[in-house]
Design a protein around this motif. Structure first.
Motif, PDB file in Angstrom:
ATOM      1  N   SER A 487      -8.745   0.527   6.391  1.00  0.00           N
ATOM      2  CA  SER A 487      -7.505   0.817   5.664  1.00  0.00           C
ATOM      3  C   SER A 487      -7.123  -0.325   4.733  1.00  0.00           C
ATOM      4  CB  SER A 487      -6.368   1.099   6.660  1.00  0.00           C
ATOM      5  OG  SER A 487      -6.661   2.220   7.445  1.00  0.00           O
ATOM      6  N   MET A 622      -0.316   1.920   7.744  1.00  0.00           N
ATOM      7  CA  MET A 622      -1.393   1.153   8.366  1.00  0.00           C
ATOM      8  C   MET A 622      -0.858   0.298   9.514  1.00  0.00           C
ATOM      9  SD  MET A 622      -4.012  -1.524   6.496  1.00  0.00           S
ATOM     10  CE  MET A 622      -2.664  -2.344   5.647  1.00  0.00           C
ATOM     11  N   ILE A 684      -4.315   7.524   9.434  1.00  0.00           N
ATOM     12  CA  ILE A 684      -4.136   6.355   8.569  1.00  0.00           C
ATOM     13  C   ILE A 684      -5.058   6.430   7.354  1.00  0.00           C
ATOM     14  CG2 ILE A 684      -4.409   3.847   8.447  1.00  0.00           C
ATOM     15  CD1 ILE A 684      -3.737   3.769  11.445  1.00  0.00           C
ATOM     16  N   ASN A 688      -4.585   6.949   2.903  1.00  0.00           N
ATOM     17  CA  ASN A 688      -5.193   6.075   1.895  1.00  0.00           C
ATOM     18  C   ASN A 688      -6.113   6.844   0.953  1.00  0.00           C
ATOM     19  OD1 ASN A 688      -4.791   2.895   2.417  1.00  0.00           O
ATOM     20  ND2 ASN A 688      -4.670   3.973   4.359  1.00  0.00           N
TER      21      ASN A 688
END
Length: 698
Positions: A487, A622, A684, A688
């Protein structure tokens, strides 16, 4: 477009290296095929054992068939949208990632449901025999996953290189490939987790507490659903999860090489080759898993993991020397020696995360025994202690991940962090083997109980299963640790892509920017909303099974004396319908939420402010997602093994008030460790990846 001399080089040295990577992927699949044949040649035990295993197999396959039909509707819609808006390469990449992720999950589950009775039968001959079959079954899943993932990424890389596309075209395809894998992963993890924990909670609350019957007792109407859930959640879901983690981390390494390093072609091939060499190391390391004289199962598994780390370090060093040498400056002040150190950091982080997770989830250590001791005074103190342990379990992994990030960055900058992450995931073959061992042994214990085998056999399967709870927690800790590194790299890619696509916008991500702070708060909050939705879904599923199991005990009078069989299929059907319906909204949340934040901020304040807020969302998600995942996976595993510790005869043993309190704690920990916690990993990364694809779209 690649220059002519670069294309010529690609067709020579580069293609030799990529051929080695492809060979490694094929070896992984061949290993899985050979061991599968070996496992299937073993005896499945008595007729009753085979009948029970067949029922579990049919339930799991029926569930996955309906799950894939449900997911395919969403997948087709998204494929069409991406094809139209971002190009054919993005649509095809997304579809390929989704299909391979689904195949890895289905294949892993198929092996698990065929190996369970064979593990039970092997356990009749002793602990070593049961361990061998269960671990080999897990290894099949592990190397299927890494083989498909490595061949998928490498195949796209080779094909698009041969077609002479640009590196950006290649990376857009790979990012969409990772997005497809991630979306299937969160669907599989969430739906499988709701199914398995709904069954587990319902079976435990009515069977163990209200009726006072043992775990996996064939009189429990939810017992088959519970065993089906172990496979669709812990095996199929885990396989899809680690597939996407492997792919996304590797793609992130390639992307950061392209975005931050001039003349980066060599550094884009390098992580692929390291991953390929490490796959071969992991295959060899499976032969080191042997039970010693002390019959310590965890030590036997650690022999395999330790061998994999040592061989992979040797392979990493050799590959780096052949690529760059150790003293040549590759970019900035980074030499080949520094790349070796960055890769070694990733492997060291893996070892430390494994050890920390075992400490918090094994019956041999303080945290689990503290929870078991707290059970003596009731369910409330058990839950208080379990929550405290789950919070404590966040600190050391965070310390390790932060140290790893700083060390890797010091050695080789952002690419060093990316290399550390991909080196962590290069060990996935052996890690998944250790994890997939868990659901196999869990089912093996259930089959032993339901088939009425002697207590000596159940004692062996219980010993195997107690370690399985720890190994499953280890893999989840490993996956979320690698997700933190991936991440961070994806966020760095987001900032670099902003500079490339929107060079005129002044965005510096300053903490004095109210839009960044707004994004941080929103990003920090969304994992909690996701957790709430998934936990409530498990609660409702468990409640539905409690009602159904109570109904059957009340209406089918012959269940308790064994004269009439329960209606096992009813519980399976209830959970299948509920989990597939409940997974849709939470699974789409990481897709819709970042798009919504961008849309609202950009329409009200401007594009630069929207990009700043979106960056805050990525960072906030994150950070809080990492801690929620660590807390839930370790805490849930500790609650489960506290129950196992009491079952072994401590603090009053089975039937005691401490045991009943531990069952309550275990039911609280179930959705923690097997639904919400592991689903946070793809959550997560999807946030992204959506941000990166949004930039390409705009």
């Amino acid at each position: 477009m690649l220059k002519k001399k670069d294309r010529k080089a690609c067709m020579n040295t580069e293609c030799i290296w990529l051929g080695i990577v492809g060979f490694s992927g094929i070896i992984a699949l061949l290993y899985s095929a050979i061991v599968t044949r070996k496992i299937l040649s073993l005896s499945g035990g008595t007729f009753e054992m085979q009948r029970i295993a067949q029922a579990i197999q049919e339930g799991a396959q029926a569930y996955l068939k309906r799950q894939f039909l449900t997911i395919s509707v969403v997948g087709v819609i998204l494929t069409g949208f991406l094809y139209q808006s971002l190009g054919y390469h993005v649509g095809i990449g997304f579809a390929l990632g989704a299909v391979l992720s689904g195949i890895s999950g289905y294949a892993g589950m198929s092996v698990s449901v065929r190996a369970n009775a064979r593990t039970t039968h092997a356990a009749r001959s002793g602990l070593a025999q049961g361990l061998a079959v269960a671990f080999q079954a897990g290894a099949i899943t592990g190397f299927l996953v890494v083989g498909l993932a490595l061949l998928g990424v490498t195949g796209i890389f080779v094909l698009l290189t041969m077609l002479e596309t640009t590196e950006r075209f290649l990376l857009e395809t790979l990012v969409s490939f990772g997005f497809g894998a991630s979306l299937i992963s969160i669907f599989s993890r969430l739906a499988g987790g709701i199914f398995t924990k709904g069954a587990d909670v319902g079976a435990d609350l009515v069977g163990k507490i209200e009726q006072g019957i043992p775990e996996d007792d064939p009189r429990n109407p939810a017992v088959i659903a519970d065993n089906v859930g172990d496979n669709v959640g812990d095996c199929a879901g885990m396989s899809a999860d680690l597939f996407e983690t492997y792919v996304v981390t590797l793609v992130a390494a390639l992307q950061i090489a392209f975005l931050t390093i001039k003349d980066s072609r060599e550094l884009m091939v390098y992580p692929l080759v390291v991953s390929g060499i490490c796959v071969l190391s992991c295959v060899l390391s499976t032969y080191a898993v042997r039970l010693g004289k002390k019959e310590n199962i965890m030590n036997a598994l650690y022999k395999g993991l330790g061998t994999a780390v040592v061989l992979s370090l040797v392979g990493l060093t050799g590959v780096t020397w052949m690529f760059f040498g150790f003293d040549r400056v590759i970019y900035d002040t980074v030499t080949g020696g520094y790349l070796v150190l960055s890769g070694a950091v990733g492997m060291l982080v893996t070892g430390l995360l494994v050890w920390i997770t075992e400490f918090y989830t094994s019956t041999a250590h303080r945290p689990v025994r503290e929870i078991a001791n707290a059970s003596v005074t009731g369910a409330a103190t058990n839950i208080i202690c379990g929550l405290a342990v789950s919070m404590e379990a966040c600190f050391l992994p965070a310390l390790v991940v932060c140290a790893g990030i700083l060390c890797a960055y010091t050695f080789a900058g952002l690419f060093g962090i990316a290399l550390a992450g991909s080196s962590m995931l290069a060990l996935s073959g052996i890690i998944i083997a250790i994890d997939a061992y868990g659901p196999v042994t869990d089912n093996a214990g259930g089959i032993a109980e339901m088939a009425g085998l002697p207590p000596s056999v159940r004692n062996i399967t219980d010993t195997l299963d107690a370690v399985g709870n720890t190994t499953k927690a280890i893999t989840k800790g490993y996956a979320i640790g690698s997700a933190a590194l991936a991440s961070l790299i994806l966020f760095s890619a987001y900032t670099q892509e902003l500079k490339h696509f929107f060079p005129d916008l002044d965005i510096n991500f300053s903490l004095s920017d109210p839009f960044l702070i707004t994004g941080l708060f929103l990003g920090g909050a969304i994992p909690y909303l996701f957790s709430s939705m998934s936990m409530k879904a498990v609660g409702r599923a468990g409640a539905a099974i409690v009602v159904e199991v109570r109904r059957q005990f009340a209406e089918i009078k012959g269940i308790m004396d064994g004269s009439e069989p329960p209606e096992y299929g009813k519980a399976v059907d209830i959970l299948t319908k509920f989990s597939l319906k409940a997974m849709i909204v939470p699974s789409l949340l990481p897709v819709v939420f970042p798009l919504g934040v961008y849309g609202v901020i950009s329409s009200g304040f401007g594009q630069a402010q929207a990009f700043s807020a979106l960056g805050g969302v990525l960072m906030g998600t994150m950070i809080t997602g990492l801690f929620l995942a660590l807390s839930m996976t370790s805490g849930g595993g500790a609650w489960d093994n506290a129950k196992k510790y009491i079952e072994a005869g401590n603090f009053g043993g089975k039937g005691s008030s401490a045991y009943q309190a531990s069952v309550v704690g275990d039911t609280v920990g179930d959705p923690y460790k097997d639904t919400t916690g592991p689903a946070m990993n793809p959550f997560i990364k999807i946030v992204n990846l959506v941000a990166l694809m949004l930039l390409a779209f705009l």
